[in-house]
Design an enzyme around this catalytic site. Sequence first.
Site, PDB file in Angstrom:
ATOM      1  N   ASP A  45     -36.899   2.861  -6.795  1.00  0.00           N
ATOM      2  CA  ASP A  45     -37.398   2.906  -5.415  1.00  0.00           C
ATOM      3  C   ASP A  45     -38.674   3.740  -5.354  1.00  0.00           C
ATOM      4  O   ASP A  45     -38.683   4.876  -4.871  1.00  0.00           O
ATOM      5  CB  ASP A  45     -36.329   3.478  -4.482  1.00  0.00           C
ATOM      6  CG  ASP A  45     -35.080   2.616  -4.437  1.00  0.00           C
ATOM      7  OD1 ASP A  45     -35.186   1.427  -4.774  1.00  0.00           O
ATOM      8  OD2 ASP A  45     -34.008   3.135  -4.076  1.00  0.00           O
ATOM      9  N   LYS A  67     -33.643  -2.546 -10.605  1.00  0.00           N
ATOM     10  CA  LYS A  67     -33.592  -2.914  -9.186  1.00  0.00           C
ATOM     11  C   LYS A  67     -34.881  -2.491  -8.501  1.00  0.00           C
ATOM     12  O   LYS A  67     -35.309  -1.336  -8.623  1.00  0.00           O
ATOM     13  CB  LYS A  67     -32.390  -2.262  -8.493  1.00  0.00           C
ATOM     14  CG  LYS A  67     -32.229  -2.668  -7.020  1.00  0.00           C
ATOM     15  CD  LYS A  67     -30.910  -2.187  -6.468  1.00  0.00           C
ATOM     16  CE  LYS A  67     -30.939  -0.735  -6.067  1.00  0.00           C
ATOM     17  NZ  LYS A  67     -31.714  -0.492  -4.812  1.00  0.00           N
ATOM     18  N   HIS A  69     -37.660  -2.711  -4.948  1.00  0.00           N
ATOM     19  CA  HIS A  69     -37.886  -2.925  -3.517  1.00  0.00           C
ATOM     20  C   HIS A  69     -39.368  -3.271  -3.361  1.00  0.00           C
ATOM     21  O   HIS A  69     -40.198  -2.400  -3.138  1.00  0.00           O
ATOM     22  CB  HIS A  69     -37.543  -1.687  -2.702  1.00  0.00           C
ATOM     23  CG  HIS A  69     -36.087  -1.536  -2.391  1.00  0.00           C
ATOM     24  ND1 HIS A  69     -35.423  -2.351  -1.503  1.00  0.00           N
ATOM     25  CD2 HIS A  69     -35.159  -0.669  -2.872  1.00  0.00           C
ATOM     26  CE1 HIS A  69     -34.157  -1.997  -1.422  1.00  0.00           C
ATOM     27  NE2 HIS A  69     -33.967  -0.977  -2.258  1.00  0.00           N
ATOM     28  N   LYS A 100     -31.944  -7.968   0.362  1.00  0.00           N
ATOM     29  CA  LYS A 100     -30.929  -7.989   1.421  1.00  0.00           C
ATOM     30  C   LYS A 100     -31.252  -9.033   2.498  1.00  0.00           C
ATOM     31  O   LYS A 100     -31.390  -8.730   3.675  1.00  0.00           O
ATOM     32  CB  LYS A 100     -30.773  -6.609   2.048  1.00  0.00           C
ATOM     33  CG  LYS A 100     -30.279  -5.524   1.087  1.00  0.00           C
ATOM     34  CD  LYS A 100     -30.064  -4.201   1.798  1.00  0.00           C
ATOM     35  CE  LYS A 100     -29.495  -3.149   0.862  1.00  0.00           C
ATOM     36  NZ  LYS A 100     -30.476  -2.670  -0.130  1.00  0.00           N
TER      37      LYS A 100
END
Length: 411
Positions: A45, A67, A69, A100
């Site tokens: 992040d 992961k 963003h 999401k």
Amino acid sequence: MTESKHHSLTLSFSSRAALPSCPPLNAYLLNLMTIKRTNLCLSADVTTTSELLAIAEELGDQICMLKTHADIISDFSDRTTTQLKEIARRKHFLIFEDRKFADIGSTVQKQYSAGPQSIAKWAELVTVHVLPGPAIVTALKQAAAAAISSYNMTVHTEISSGPAANDSDDSDSYDDREDDSETRTGSPTQNLTTSTTRPFTLRNPSRSSENSFGTPFDENNAHHPVGLSAHKETRKQSIVSISTTISTRSEPLSPAPTKPFFASIPQPDSLDDALARLGPIPYLRSCLLLAQMSSASNLLTPEYTAACVEIARDNPDFVLGYIAQRSLNVNENDNFLTLTPGVKLLPEGMESAGDGLGQQYHSPKQVVGRDGADIIIVGRGILEAEDRAGLAARYRTEAWSAYEARVGARP
């Protein structure tokens, strides 16, 4: 009477990859985790491309997934994803964009495959809320299929210019250029490329007239363009080449094997050979359903979680698993992966902790060993450390040891 555990909690990752119902991307990931001996997903992040790439380069060997963003990266561009994919290829990890999605079908298709992020082009996995209903998964599956089809059939057009060859070489060099114009490059498995290049010689005499196509003509011999005249020209000629390439690429799909990829966990000296056997990351797409959250007082009710499970069972070819706090595999055919955030290295004897902002933390041993998670997701616990590589190695070791203890594997 003690309730028996679901087979996904006792089988090794490679054995689960060998199950007939295991889709290709799931099988690839399970075998990748076995080879690298890691079930750690790093949550990167960060807000700049340079930070993201530096983290991927530094910690890529420790993880099975990264992961991202994309919407918080201030300078996000094609350069970001191109370089990130190259690092993922070298370091052998999947990219998981934590988008999401939670909108109607037609909107999420555009969010997934279009716009400045074009997530479907570079991320193997995305996260999805099922609040809009099961149609959101159907819509994303259709968009993923379109992205894969588009990738496997591409058309490239290039226009370039440069100095012309000497007139004395024209008769031979043109044939050579014809031979050289056909190239074959691309994926290791299959690539069919046809490229045709035609050079156009443009000359600029001091006196000329032009036909309806704008081509200069010799006034004394109107049947021959000046470009083919034997007269010497006073100005330097040039070539404009237009090249069109049509490429068909067939990527390795890494189908689920018919038997375990490894009879036992490979030793470190077999790592390179094992990765070579596994092959490159296949150009496939899947999603993760947000079934449970790690934040306190969240509104994802048990009924919502149950609905996620039913939607996953209806789409096992596209739903890789869940973001959840425990394994949700109950039925015989369930083989979904569970990814759990909110993991932290806690002092011995401490079961949980918080960050004051609603996030609840548990240890890798509890999350993997007790609750049946397959992959732990860690972000700030690693990124904010002075020795990020050292701490990532600790998380990796603890999570993998908890997995080995769960399935009864020998260290």
